[in-house]
Design an enzyme around this catalytic site. Structure first.
Site, PDB file in Angstrom:
ATOM      1  N   VAL A   1       0.948  -1.161  -0.017  1.00 56.25           N
ATOM      2  CA  VAL A   1       0.039  -0.085   0.056  1.00 56.25           C
ATOM      3  C   VAL A   1       0.988   1.134   0.111  1.00 56.25           C
ATOM      4  O   VAL A   1       0.507   2.237  -0.702  1.00 56.25           O
ATOM      5  CB  VAL A   1      -1.003  -0.056   1.233  1.00 56.25           C
ATOM      6  N   ALA A   2       1.905   1.189   0.681  1.00 55.34           N
ATOM      7  CA  ALA A   2       2.756   2.250   0.778  1.00 55.34           C
ATOM      8  C   ALA A   2       3.653   2.548  -0.545  1.00 55.34           C
ATOM      9  O   ALA A   2       3.837   3.708  -1.042  1.00 55.34           O
ATOM     10  CB  ALA A   2       3.593   2.095   1.852  1.00 55.34           C
TER      11      ALA A   2
ATOM     12  N   ASP B   1      -0.753  35.146 -35.440  1.00 48.89           N
ATOM     13  CA  ASP B   1      -1.336  36.398 -36.276  1.00 48.89           C
ATOM     14  C   ASP B   1      -0.765  37.742 -36.085  1.00 48.89           C
ATOM     15  O   ASP B   1      -0.337  37.852 -34.737  1.00 48.89           O
ATOM     16  CB  ASP B   1      -2.768  36.611 -35.863  1.00 48.89           C
TER      17      ASP B   1
ATOM     18  N   ASP C   1      -8.533  33.527 -35.384  1.00 48.69           N
ATOM     19  CA  ASP C   1      -9.777  34.252 -34.893  1.00 48.69           C
ATOM     20  C   ASP C   1     -10.929  33.894 -35.913  1.00 48.69           C
ATOM     21  O   ASP C   1     -11.893  33.752 -35.475  1.00 48.69           O
ATOM     22  CB  ASP C   1      -9.392  35.667 -34.753  1.00 48.69           C
TER      23      ASP C   1
HETATM   24  P1  ATP Z   1      -4.053  38.994 -38.847  1.00 53.76           P
HETATM   25  O1  ATP Z   1      -2.677  39.601 -38.792  1.00 53.76           O
HETATM   26  O2  ATP Z   1      -4.492  38.933 -37.259  1.00 53.76           O
HETATM   27  O3  ATP Z   1      -4.018  37.802 -39.625  1.00 53.76           O
HETATM   28  P2  ATP Z   1      -4.723  40.904 -40.649  1.00 53.76           P
HETATM   29  O4  ATP Z   1      -5.649  42.125 -39.978  1.00 53.76           O
HETATM   30  O5  ATP Z   1      -3.430  41.207 -40.968  1.00 53.76           O
HETATM   31  O6  ATP Z   1      -5.010  39.929 -39.618  1.00 53.76           O
HETATM   32  P3  ATP Z   1      -6.980  40.507 -42.219  1.00 53.76           P
HETATM   33  O7  ATP Z   1      -7.964  41.219 -41.256  1.00 53.76           O
HETATM   34  O8  ATP Z   1      -7.234  39.186 -42.835  1.00 53.76           O
HETATM   35  O9  ATP Z   1      -5.588  40.445 -41.771  1.00 53.76           O
HETATM   36  O10 ATP Z   1      -6.964  41.646 -42.995  1.00 53.76           O
HETATM   37  C1  ATP Z   1      -6.114  41.523 -44.424  1.00 53.76           C
HETATM   38  C2  ATP Z   1      -6.195  42.861 -45.221  1.00 53.76           C
HETATM   39  O11 ATP Z   1      -7.612  42.941 -45.422  1.00 53.76           O
HETATM   40  C3  ATP Z   1      -5.827  43.974 -44.807  1.00 53.76           C
HETATM   41  O12 ATP Z   1      -4.390  44.163 -44.975  1.00 53.76           O
HETATM   42  C4  ATP Z   1      -6.473  44.975 -45.250  1.00 53.76           C
HETATM   43  O13 ATP Z   1      -6.109  45.372 -46.719  1.00 53.76           O
HETATM   44  C5  ATP Z   1      -7.852  44.118 -45.724  1.00 53.76           C
HETATM   45  N1  ATP Z   1      -8.846  44.629 -44.570  1.00 53.76           N
HETATM   46  C6  ATP Z   1      -8.814  44.479 -43.173  1.00 53.76           C
HETATM   47  N2  ATP Z   1      -9.752  44.863 -42.648  1.00 53.76           N
HETATM   48  C7  ATP Z   1     -10.838  45.366 -43.532  1.00 53.76           C
HETATM   49  C8  ATP Z   1     -11.937  45.852 -43.568  1.00 53.76           C
HETATM   50  N3  ATP Z   1     -12.691  45.908 -42.430  1.00 53.76           N
HETATM   51  N4  ATP Z   1     -12.606  46.384 -44.710  1.00 53.76           N
HETATM   52  C9  ATP Z   1     -11.884  46.301 -45.977  1.00 53.76           C
HETATM   53  N5  ATP Z   1     -10.459  45.595 -46.112  1.00 53.76           N
HETATM   54  C10 ATP Z   1     -10.184  45.168 -44.930  1.00 53.76           C
END
Ligand code: ATP
Length: 926
Positions: free
Chosen positions: A297-298, A344, A668
């Site tokens: 046991v121990a 990211d 995300d």
């Molecule tokens: P992560 O680095 O977290 O992957 P990110 O922000 O670099 O994300 P996305 O958000 O997919 O990547 O954006 C990629 C590209 O899309 C950006 O460089 C920009 O040109 C364009 N983009 C980002 N957000 C918008 C938006 N709300 N409307 C239009 N174009 C956008």
């Protein structure tokens, strides 16, 4: 039907009538549920409904009761055999012995129960931490609430990546698609829209204006009114009683279980030998049997799995306080052997606090002043004042007017005042930056709303790199559209993508054709701005002769007119820079993955210290050209991936894994889920992450911060070290106990320890220090050594040998002290008392030695783990009590030790110390 009672009988009537929802108009459904299409439910009414309808969750399987958990501690075969043997000895008149043994067994059981109960409680607490949330409108305000608090009538906001938390009727939707395979078996996403449907008993999959709990939004956005929650949902009806999936054991726990079985076999064999030899020496059979079973046991470390669980669970709690929420226990182990973190960029390595710094329009580059989200600043030409640089008044500059208003109109974000009066962004930070810049020029969403009525949206998706919002003009268009063109689409996105869709340019207040030369110039400017670490978005527009909700990107986002570029900074997080440095020392590779332009990505990577000599950067387009084998070959040298889409992330993880890497990967968006599942440790963003990524992940970052991942790796390594520490302690102590009995038997000596003494050592000397070692603070050098191999044995790096050696030394010291006393002619009781004290003290000293694998006992800070100091103090006091308290002396058959006795024990322990230390000093590399 007239409803007078809020949340009362009328609601119940409709609930039972749930078949009907899709045949009713959205406003009818809202009316029936006594809600409001713009302000949702009042909070007080929601609380009433929650009390009435219950929480929004499926009935869970019953949990083990604490009593069950307690009884389980005594279901161990060896403990039952020991109880049987004790009962026999009780009836043979050994009443005190028997009662003491039972008391010790009960105490041991209680200790095991406390450990397991704590482990379970902390796992429960973690489950609550990662419980899903939902966005609703209540009291006219958007709110995030725990999904289990949803009630019928709530206005639910949905967007791509959300797990639908309840059943509902859509009120409005733009590009909304849902994947409903859990309910319908159909794996392709279904388009959803709020139009009324007709027909009796439509199949679930055809009820396009309803959304169902347990399904996933794969695209678009929408608002729905909740019609049913919890067991009232379609899913609840199908599921009936959902059994929660049992949490499996971690690989380490499995391996330890396996090891435990071996130890049982070896222990039983040794105990058999001890018992056999005793009987041959004419000892009483029952005495020997009791001694053998007590030894078993121990020596059998049945608590090993529980201590591992506690070490993991407590570590996980510490991580949660450090903002890393572990969803799957095995991830803790895997974290400790991670060799690469793929992260990211936006928001994780950078702050995600965007500020527009430069704009480019009509051939001019302008600087924008102002800090953060405060909407105050000015526009000046980006040349020194001496060379003609001057401030521009946006309202009197037709190009800037168009660029700024188009930027606002193509965004969903809003600038709001926070609780403390500070400026905050509600929505996407990149869009927020555009809105702030526009407000610096006097253009606000509120002002533009008077002129434009939003009619549709082609949402942003990271594969498209753009988004478009379509408006209908309310009155005359100050932006000067030709008459008869009522609709205008405003687009923004990655410059290379938007420019590819443009046919003309807005310059000096006029539409002009976009020549190849101008395209070239604009792209060069984009490159130049990106090289300054700016994230650049292009803005464009188009007047549409007609518009219908069915119109897709190919119809709307074409023949656009280019307005300009807007470049924003997103500064690196200072703690990320430090964390990357730490990773380098810890032999961990950091890889940045971003949707941004390569030049922006490289500029930021340089600031972060992520572009070391010899490293490479790749774009999504490069990835498309590479075969999987080619990618595998170069992946270990690539630290920056730009313009990548979620599918690329999957390939990157695979390529790294094929190189033998253990990869953590952040994500995300909804499409990141496959990459997160494929990674050894999928890491989801707590703030910006979607439900789908969170579900696919093994860890959630509450603060979306890269530094948190690195801290979690550090914890993971520390926890694994601690597991090795207490395994080292427990096993060497157990070997010491077994060898004491075996060596004495082989030497023809009487048994050095009585059953009650062995059991006491197991309870008082082994358990407490082992638990304290399980929560030892991490060694200062955990992040200064390379990661361990994922499949390495717990006994690797010489640990197994060391355990065997120290165990042997403990056994030898105990038997030597015992034999010496017998030779001196002290009585058996005194010899046993000294042997007992020597064994206990060897073990307690050894507990301190187990704190470090590299350093000698005196090189460690002896007070570095106060729990251990306390545990050893308690064990020492208990030892002294057993040695000197008269009542206990009777029970434990001890005698009061004299100073001379202590000298003998001290000499034995000292010799043991030398035997352990000297070989280490000789073998230690200088
Ligand atoms: P992560 O680095 O977290 O992957 P990110 O922000 O670099 O994300 P996305 O958000 O997919 O990547 O954006 C990629 C590209 O899309 C950006 O460089 C920009 O040109 C364009 N983009 C980002 N957000 C918008 C938006 N709300 N409307 C239009 N174009 C956008």
């Amino acid at each position: 039907m007239v409803h007078t009672e809020v949340g009362g009988a009328a609601l119940n009537h409709y609930e039972t009538n749930r078949e009907n929802w899709y045949t009713l108009g959205a406003s009818e459904v809202i009316g029936a549920l006594k809600s409001d299409s713009s302000s949702g439910l009042p909070a007080a009414e929601a609380a009433r409904r929650l009390a009435r309808h219950g929480e929004n969750r499926l009935t869970e399987a019953k949990k083990k009761s604490p009593l069950r958990l307690l009884l389980q501690q005594f279901e161990n075969t060896m403990v039952l055999v020991l109880l049987g043997a004790t009962a026999i000895s009780f009836f043979l008149g050994h009443v005190v012995d028997a009662l003491a043994i039972v008391a010790i067994i009960i105490l041991n059981g209680l200790l095991g129960f406390v450990q397991e109960y704590r482990a379970e409680k902390s796992l429960d607490a973690l489950k609550r931490l990662s419980a899903p949330t939902s966005r609703v409108i209540r009291d006219g305000e958007p709110r995030t609430i725990p999904a289990r608090e949803l009630v019928p009538g709530d206005l639910l906001l949905l967007e791509s990546g959300d797990r639908v938390p309840a059943d509902g009727r859509l009120i409005e939707a733009s590009g909304l698609e849902a994947e409903e395979s859990a309910l319908t078996g159909e794996s392709l996403p279904v388009r959803k829209s709020p139009e009324v449907l007709s027909g009796e008993h439509l199949p679930t999959g055809d009820r396009r204006n309803l959304i169902f709990a347990g399904t996933t939004v794969t695209r678009g956005r929408g608002t729905a009114v909740v019609t049913a929650t919890g067991m009232g949902t379609e899913m609840g009806r199908i599921a009936g009683l959902i059994e929660e999936a049992e949490e499996g054991e971690t690989p380490l726990q499995k391996r330890l279980d396996h090891l435990g079985r071996w130890i049982v076999v070896v222990c039983l064999a040794v105990c058999g030998v001890v018992v056999g030899l005793g009987i041959m020496r004419d000892e009483l059979i029952l005495d020997m049997f009791l001694a053998g079973v007590s030894l078993a046991v121990a020596a059998i470390p049945e608590g090993l799995a529980a201590v591992v669980t506690v070490a993991l669970a407590l570590g996980v709690q510490r991580m949660a306080r450090g903002r890393a929420i572990i969803r799957r226990l095995p991830a803790v182990e895997t974290l400790g052997c991670a060799t690469v973190i793929c992260s990211d960029k936006t928001g994780t390595l950078t702050k995600n606090e965007m500020t527009v710094r430069q704009v480019y329009l009509g051939g001019r580059l302008l600087n924008v002043s102002g800090e953060g989200y405060r909407p105050f600043g000015s526009f000046t030409t980006a040349v020194p004042a001496a060379a003609g640089g001057r401030e521009i008044t946006p309202a009197s500059d037709p190009d800037l007017t168009r660029l700024l208003s188009a930027a606002v109109l193509s965004s969903n974000a809003r600038l709001v005042r926070g609780k403390r009066g500070d400026w905050e962004i509600s929505g996407d930070p990149s869009e927020g930056a555009l809105v702030v810049a526009a407000q610096k020029g006097g253009f606000t969403p509120q002002g533009l709303d008077r002129e434009y009525r939003r009619v549709g949206e082609l949402p942003f998706e990271s594969e498209r790199l753009r988004m478009t919002v379509i408006y209908r003009r309310a009155g005359a268009d100050q932006l000067g559209s030709a008459s008869g063109q009522e609709w205008t689409a405003f687009s923004k996105g990655a410059p290379d993508v938007i420019l590819g869709l443009c046919a003309s340019e807005w310059r000096e207040g006029k539409l002009r054709p976009l020549t190849e030369e101008r395209r070239h110039e604009i792209l060069e400017k984009n490159q130049e701005m990106a090289g300054r670490a700016l994230r650049v978005l292009a803005v464009a527009f188009r007047h549409l002769p007609t518009f219908s909700h069915q119109d897709g990107p190919d119809k709307v986002e074409t023949e656009l007119t280019f307005c300009g570029l807007m470049g924003m900074i997103d500064p690196p997080r200072p703690e990320a820079i430090r964390a990357i440095e730490k990773c380098k020392q810890a032999g961990l590779m950091t890889v940045m993955i971003t949707g941004d332009h390569l030049a922006t990505a490289r500029a930021i990577a340089r600031e972060l210290g992520l572009l070391p000599e010899g490293s490479r950067s790749l774009t999504g387009a490069d990835l498309e050209r590479l075969t999987d084998d080619e990618l595998r070959e170069i992946a270990p040298n690539v630290t920056v991936y730009a313009r990548v889409s979620p599918e690329h992330k999957l390939r990157i993880v695979r390529a790294l894994k094929r190189n033998g890497h253990v990869a953590a990967m952040t994500g995300d968006g909804v499409n990141d889920a496959p990459a997160l599942k494929e990674a050894d440790i999928g890491v989801a963003m707590g703030k910006t992450g979607t439900d789908v990524t969170k579900e696919a992940s093994s860890m959630i970052l509450a603060d979306d911060n890269f530094a948190t991942i690195v801290r979690a790796v550090e914890e993971g390594r520390g926890i694994y070290d601690n597991i090795r520490k207490f395994i080292r302690f427990l096993l060497s102590c157990n070997i010491g106990e077994v060898l004491t009995m075996l060596l004495a038997s082989l030497a023809g000596l009487p048994l050095p320890l009585l059953p009650i003494q062995i059991l006491w050592v197991n309870l008082a000397t082994d358990s407490l220090p082992a638990m304290a070692l399980g929560i030892d603070p991490p060694d200062p050098d955990v992040m200064r050594r390379p990661p361990r191999a994922p499949n390495e044995s717990v006994f690797s790096r010489g640990l197994g040998l060391r355990i065997a050696y120290v165990g042997t030394v403990i056994g030898l010291v105990t038997v030597a002290v015992f034999a010496y006393e017998l030779l001196l002619g002290s009585g058996l009781e005194r010899a046993r008392t000294l042997a007992f004290a020597a064994l206990v003290i060897c073990q307690l000293v050894h507990a301190f030695d187990c704190r470090s694998e590299r350093r000698m006992i005196l090189e460690t800070n002896l007070f570095g783990n106060l729990y251990l100091v306390a545990a050893v103090a308690v064990s020492t006091i208990m030892l002294l009590a057993v040695l000197y308290v008269p009542g206990l002396q009777v029970v434990f058959r001890t005698v009061s030790m004299t100073a001379a006795d202590w000298l003998v024990v001290g000499a034995g322990v000292g010799a043991g110390g030398l035997l352990v230390t000297v070989p280490r000093m000789i073998r230690r590399p200088s």
